[in-house]
Design a protein around this motif. Structure first.
Motif, mmCIF file in Angstrom:
data_model
loop_
_atom_site.group_PDB
_atom_site.id
_atom_site.type_symbol
_atom_site.label_atom_id
_atom_site.label_comp_id
_atom_site.label_asym_id
_atom_site.label_seq_id
_atom_site.Cartn_x
_atom_site.Cartn_y
_atom_site.Cartn_z
ATOM 1 N N LEU A 47 0.847 -1.705 0.011
ATOM 2 C CA LEU A 47 0.210 0.355 -0.058
ATOM 3 C C LEU A 47 1.032 1.231 0.239
ATOM 4 O O LEU A 47 1.825 1.467 0.404
ATOM 5 C CB LEU A 47 -0.838 -0.057 1.352
ATOM 6 N N PRO A 48 0.511 1.960 -0.797
ATOM 7 C CA PRO A 48 1.106 3.642 -0.173
ATOM 8 C C PRO A 48 0.857 3.999 0.411
ATOM 9 O O PRO A 48 -0.158 3.746 1.442
ATOM 10 C CB PRO A 48 0.923 4.177 -2.177
ATOM 11 N N VAL A 49 1.896 5.366 1.210
ATOM 12 C CA VAL A 49 1.684 5.824 2.406
ATOM 13 C C VAL A 49 2.135 7.444 2.616
ATOM 14 O O VAL A 49 3.067 7.566 2.274
ATOM 15 C CB VAL A 49 3.151 4.913 3.959
ATOM 16 N N ILE A 50 1.267 7.877 3.161
ATOM 17 C CA ILE A 50 0.935 9.671 2.733
ATOM 18 C C ILE A 50 1.231 9.728 4.445
ATOM 19 O O ILE A 50 1.012 9.251 5.338
ATOM 20 C CB ILE A 50 -0.059 10.043 2.368
ATOM 21 N N ALA A 51 2.327 9.872 4.704
ATOM 22 C CA ALA A 51 2.844 10.240 6.126
ATOM 23 C C ALA A 51 3.577 12.103 6.551
ATOM 24 O O ALA A 51 3.798 12.376 5.513
ATOM 25 C CB ALA A 51 3.420 9.233 6.882
ATOM 26 N N ARG A 52 3.194 12.751 7.256
ATOM 27 C CA ARG A 52 4.255 14.331 7.671
ATOM 28 C C ARG A 52 5.456 13.151 8.060
ATOM 29 O O ARG A 52 6.116 11.882 8.175
ATOM 30 C CB ARG A 52 4.492 13.928 8.850
ATOM 31 N N GLY A 53 6.605 13.940 7.808
ATOM 32 C CA GLY A 53 7.921 13.021 7.810
ATOM 33 C C GLY A 53 8.718 13.729 9.548
ATOM 34 O O GLY A 53 9.630 14.265 9.806
ATOM 35 N N LEU A 54 7.998 12.828 9.979
ATOM 36 C CA LEU A 54 8.371 12.117 10.966
ATOM 37 C C LEU A 54 9.539 11.277 11.670
ATOM 38 O O LEU A 54 9.965 10.695 10.283
ATOM 39 C CB LEU A 54 7.873 11.428 12.163
ATOM 40 N N PRO A 55 10.715 11.887 12.523
ATOM 41 C CA PRO A 55 12.160 11.692 12.225
ATOM 42 C C PRO A 55 12.285 9.724 12.921
ATOM 43 O O PRO A 55 13.371 9.153 11.579
ATOM 44 C CB PRO A 55 12.635 11.861 13.974
ATOM 45 N N GLY A 56 11.206 8.829 12.982
ATOM 46 C CA GLY A 56 11.288 7.956 13.045
ATOM 47 C C GLY A 56 11.022 6.946 11.900
ATOM 48 O O GLY A 56 11.448 6.224 12.055
ATOM 49 N N LEU A 57 9.520 7.754 11.555
ATOM 50 C CA LEU A 57 9.052 7.060 10.695
ATOM 51 C C LEU A 57 10.508 7.182 9.247
ATOM 52 O O LEU A 57 10.099 6.623 8.476
ATOM 53 C CB LEU A 57 8.408 7.916 9.736
ATOM 54 N N ARG A 58 10.937 8.333 9.199
ATOM 55 C CA ARG A 58 11.844 8.523 8.186
ATOM 56 C C ARG A 58 12.999 7.077 8.220
ATOM 57 O O ARG A 58 13.225 6.667 7.591
ATOM 58 C CB ARG A 58 12.604 9.818 8.166
ATOM 59 N N TYR A 59 13.322 7.205 9.539
ATOM 60 C CA TYR A 59 14.348 6.540 10.190
ATOM 61 C C TYR A 59 14.188 5.057 9.565
ATOM 62 O O TYR A 59 15.076 4.352 9.095
ATOM 63 C CB TYR A 59 15.005 6.382 11.435
ATOM 64 N N ASN A 60 13.173 4.521 9.530
ATOM 65 C CA ASN A 60 12.458 3.279 9.433
ATOM 66 C C ASN A 60 11.841 2.859 8.088
ATOM 67 O O ASN A 60 11.979 2.002 6.959
ATOM 68 C CB ASN A 60 11.563 2.775 10.330
ATOM 69 N N CYS A 61 11.833 4.128 7.094
ATOM 70 C CA CYS A 61 11.417 3.842 6.072
ATOM 71 C C CYS A 61 11.860 4.176 4.974
ATOM 72 O O CYS A 61 11.260 4.247 3.842
ATOM 73 C CB CYS A 61 9.523 4.323 6.101
ATOM 74 N N GLY A 62 12.575 5.060 5.247
ATOM 75 C CA GLY A 62 13.464 5.871 4.453
ATOM 76 C C GLY A 62 12.399 7.053 3.032
ATOM 77 O O GLY A 62 11.804 7.707 4.044
ATOM 78 N N ASP A 63 12.640 6.817 2.438
ATOM 79 C CA ASP A 63 12.179 8.152 1.248
ATOM 80 C C ASP A 63 10.693 7.456 0.301
ATOM 81 O O ASP A 63 10.040 8.333 -0.333
ATOM 82 C CB ASP A 63 12.983 8.598 0.312
ATOM 83 N N VAL A 64 10.254 5.882 1.227
ATOM 84 C CA VAL A 64 9.348 5.399 -0.059
ATOM 85 C C VAL A 64 8.442 6.053 0.394
ATOM 86 O O VAL A 64 7.142 6.116 -0.304
ATOM 87 C CB VAL A 64 9.269 3.652 0.178
ATOM 88 N N PRO A 65 7.307 6.390 1.431
ATOM 89 C CA PRO A 65 6.225 6.726 1.243
ATOM 90 C C PRO A 65 6.167 8.789 0.655
ATOM 91 O O PRO A 65 7.228 9.318 0.808
ATOM 92 C CB PRO A 65 5.943 7.368 3.612
ATOM 93 N N PHE A 66 4.653 8.806 1.044
ATOM 94 C CA PHE A 66 4.249 10.210 0.538
ATOM 95 C C PHE A 66 4.669 11.213 1.588
ATOM 96 O O PHE A 66 3.629 11.522 2.132
ATOM 97 C CB PHE A 66 3.656 10.484 -0.498
ATOM 98 N N TYR A 67 5.761 11.968 1.797
ATOM 99 C CA TYR A 67 5.900 12.548 2.820
ATOM 100 C C TYR A 67 5.306 13.817 2.782
ATOM 101 O O TYR A 67 4.693 14.945 0.964
ATOM 102 C CB TYR A 67 6.746 13.526 3.230
ATOM 103 N N ALA A 68 4.557 15.031 3.808
ATOM 104 C CA ALA A 68 4.028 16.397 3.848
ATOM 105 C C ALA A 68 3.597 16.760 4.705
ATOM 106 O O ALA A 68 3.915 15.809 6.105
ATOM 107 C CB ALA A 68 2.468 16.695 3.206
#
Length: 587
Positions: free
Chosen positions: A270-291
């Motif tokens: 599934l595509p993921v849309i999320a804010r660029g939280l430090p933990g999420l970026r650390y674990n998921c890299g640049d794969v989610p759609f950040y806003a």
């Protein structure tokens, strides 16, 4: 699930496993901490007598192999911990406000960014601190502690893509209806949004709070919004397969990472849309759609209106996690750190070479039944070849307090003992033969005696022999309570040189290591060590009580007599001459 009772310790008697408490400061409804705990329990709880304590009244879901105590007030938490007498307290998200100063060791698990931005709490010292991500935002105070970064792990075989069966496009928002998961500003943005082909499905309720009622009331009249309620971990994979995307509206001010929800969605394709939280970026890299803004989050979801866009983003998401996650390794790392945190006053040193599995099992049960709990078993498999023995060793090694060392080929008992001795954590080392059984109070009695007599280096006890085939008990030994030079000199004049039962011995590790450990004689290595200890001016005592049953092999008695006649005298003379020569060397 179990609640608080008047005398809880009576209802949860010890079964030989180390007792561990997971102390949770929240209700165990939908959330990453609850999913992490479920994964850990599924893979590791069987090794521990696991209890989960939570202040919450909602939930909790069942956890495999664990007893759950819910609806606890602060004073009840303290009372229950005291009654359960755990060997380890695993405190999730500790703070100075909710900190517990227990007598047992602690491990801390941090789930939120905000905790890592602040100074560590000072109510206790943690043996290990786990964080699910690393960041420059982590306060330097945490760097002074044994901080272990252990990113969340998921089962990519369980969370996997399947063919869509639902109609329309559904975007899921996973988590309890709380402002740290679904900010108020996002609800306002949602009210003004044009959803196009999308519906929004909230997965998770959490507590019945004013904020939950606020969210439900605000969105009640939107036909494209639905609430599916709390979902147990076992049903989460199927819940995600009924979605086309996952949106994580949590903002950085609330300290949430959203990593579990994102990783599970990505594994499901599934595509993921999320804010660029430090933990999420650390674990998921640049794969989610950040806003960063609420409206931007919703706009990015509309970028996925077309099937090709969703397919491309989903494939990329799945590919990024499919070979990088292993829940067994993740939970084993937790368990290993938990094991290392356990207090170890006594190391039990036990070599094994093809001991019959049934006798080895009885020996292990006598260790598990000890009234003294701050122990480890250093088990040295000295090249066993019997399949049943190897299988029993592996079963025993599943206990968190067991350290298994394995030789490919038989090295002999002296080598096995010296290698094991170097690995022991305890200042005191108790010897044990793999086919014997000790009395439940053995370790406690010897520990208490050595605490009261710091000048004693080696302490034995009496034993009773047990005939191999009949299990008939023989008369107990009657070794002297103090082994003196005069006593040994007297024994040298006889054919019997026996004043200490090796399988009953508890010794001070440092003093014995300083003497070089066990000498590498073909037989009677123990006698060689005892004589080194005596000639070094160190003390050997024996307790008068029987603390061990010693299994006698069919030919053991005759073999021992032959060894005593042929080799004991030689060993004694060698040790005496060696010590005399040492005394005569110039300073």
């Amino acid at each position: 699930m179990a609640g608080l009772v008047e005398h809880p310790a009576k209802f949860w008697p010890r079964d030989g496993r180390p007792r561990l408490i997971h102390l949770m400061p929240w209700d165990l409804t939908v959330g990453g901490a609850q999913r992490m705990l479920d994964v850990w329990c599924s893979h590791e709880a069987h090794r521990w007598d696991t209890h989960i304590l939570t202040v919450g009244t909602r939930g909790p879901f069942g956890f495999a192999g664990a007893t759950v105590h819910s609806s606890l007030g602060s004073s009840q938490v303290l009372s229950l911990i005291e009654a359960l007498q755990p060997d380890l307290l695993v405190h999730h998200e500790p703070t100075d406000k909710n900190g517990i100063s227990s007598k047992c060791p602690q491990v801390w698990i941090l789930h939120c960014t905000n905790s890592l931005r602040e100074l560590p709490p000072k109510h206790a010292t943690a043996a290990t601190v786990f964080s699910n991500f690393d960041s420059h935002e982590i306060h330097s105070g945490w760097r002074q502690l044994p901080l272990k970064v252990l990113p969340p792990q998921i089962d990519t075989a369980e969370f996997r893509p399947t063919k869509r069966k639902h109609v329309g496009l559904i975007c899921g928002i996973v988590g309890r209806l709380h402002e740290d998961k679904v900010p108020r500003s996002f609800i306002e943005a949602l009210l003004a949004w044009q959803p196009g082909p999308w519906r929004i499905r909230f997965i998770g309720n959490g507590l019945d709070t004013g904020y939950q009622r606020f969210v439900s009331g605000k969105l009640a009249n939107l036909p494209w919004v639905e609430f599916s309620g709390d979902v147990t971990p076992i049903k989460m994979p199927s819940a995600l397969r009924r979605l086309d995307a996952v949106l994580i509206p949590t903002d950085a001010t609330h300290g949430e990472t959203g990593s579990y929800a994102a990783l599970e969605a990505m594994a499901t394709g599934l595509p993921v849309i999320a804010r660029g939280l430090p933990g999420l970026r650390y674990n998921c890299g640049d794969v989610p759609f950040y806003a960063s803004e609420d409206n931007e989050l919703l706009a990015r979801l509309r970028e996925l209106d077309e099937a090709d866009a969703r397919s491309e983003a989903g494939s990329k998401a799945r590919k990024s996690v499919v070979n990088k996650h292993g829940v067994q390794k993740h939970t084993a790392t937790h368990s290993a750190r938990f094991s290392a945190a356990l207090r170890c006053e006594i190391s039990i040193l036990m070599p094994v070479f093809d001991t019959p599995a049934a006798y080895l099992a009885e020996c292990w049960e006598s260790i598990r039944a000890q009234t003294f709990r701050e122990l480890e078993l250093v088990l040295v498999d000295d090249g066993s070849r019997a399949a049943e023995t190897i299988a029993e060793i592996d079963r025993i090694a599943g206990d968190p307090r067991v350290v298994l060392m394995r030789f490919k080929e038989n090295q002999g008992i002296a080598s096995a003992l010296n290698v094991g001795l170097s690995r022991c954590r305890g200042k005191l080392v108790a010897r044990m033969d793999a086919d014997d059984k000790m009395m439940p109070t053995r370790l406690q009695r010897q520990f208490d005696y050595l605490q009261a007599h710091p000048d004693v280096t080696i302490l034995g006890t009496q034993l009773q022999g047990v005939e191999w085939e009949t299990d008939r008990l023989l008369p107990p030994t009657e070794h002297p309570e103090e082994v003196t030079d005069e006593y040994i000199k007297h024994q040298r004049k006889t054919s019997e040189i026996w004043f200490l039962n090796h399988p009953t011995v508890m010794l001070r590790r440092r003093e014995v290591m300083n003497l070089g450990g066990y000498p590498r004689y073909r037989v009677a290595q123990d006698l060689g060590l005892w004589l080194k200890v005596v000639r070094a001016g160190l003390k050997i005592h024996n307790l008068p009580t029987v603390e061990l049953h010693y299994r006698l092999h069919p030919n053991q008695v005759s073999t021992a007599r032959r060894v005593r006649r042929e080799e004991y005298t030689q060993i004694v003379e060698e040790c005496w001459k060696h010590q005399a020569a040492m005394r005569e060397e110039p300073a």
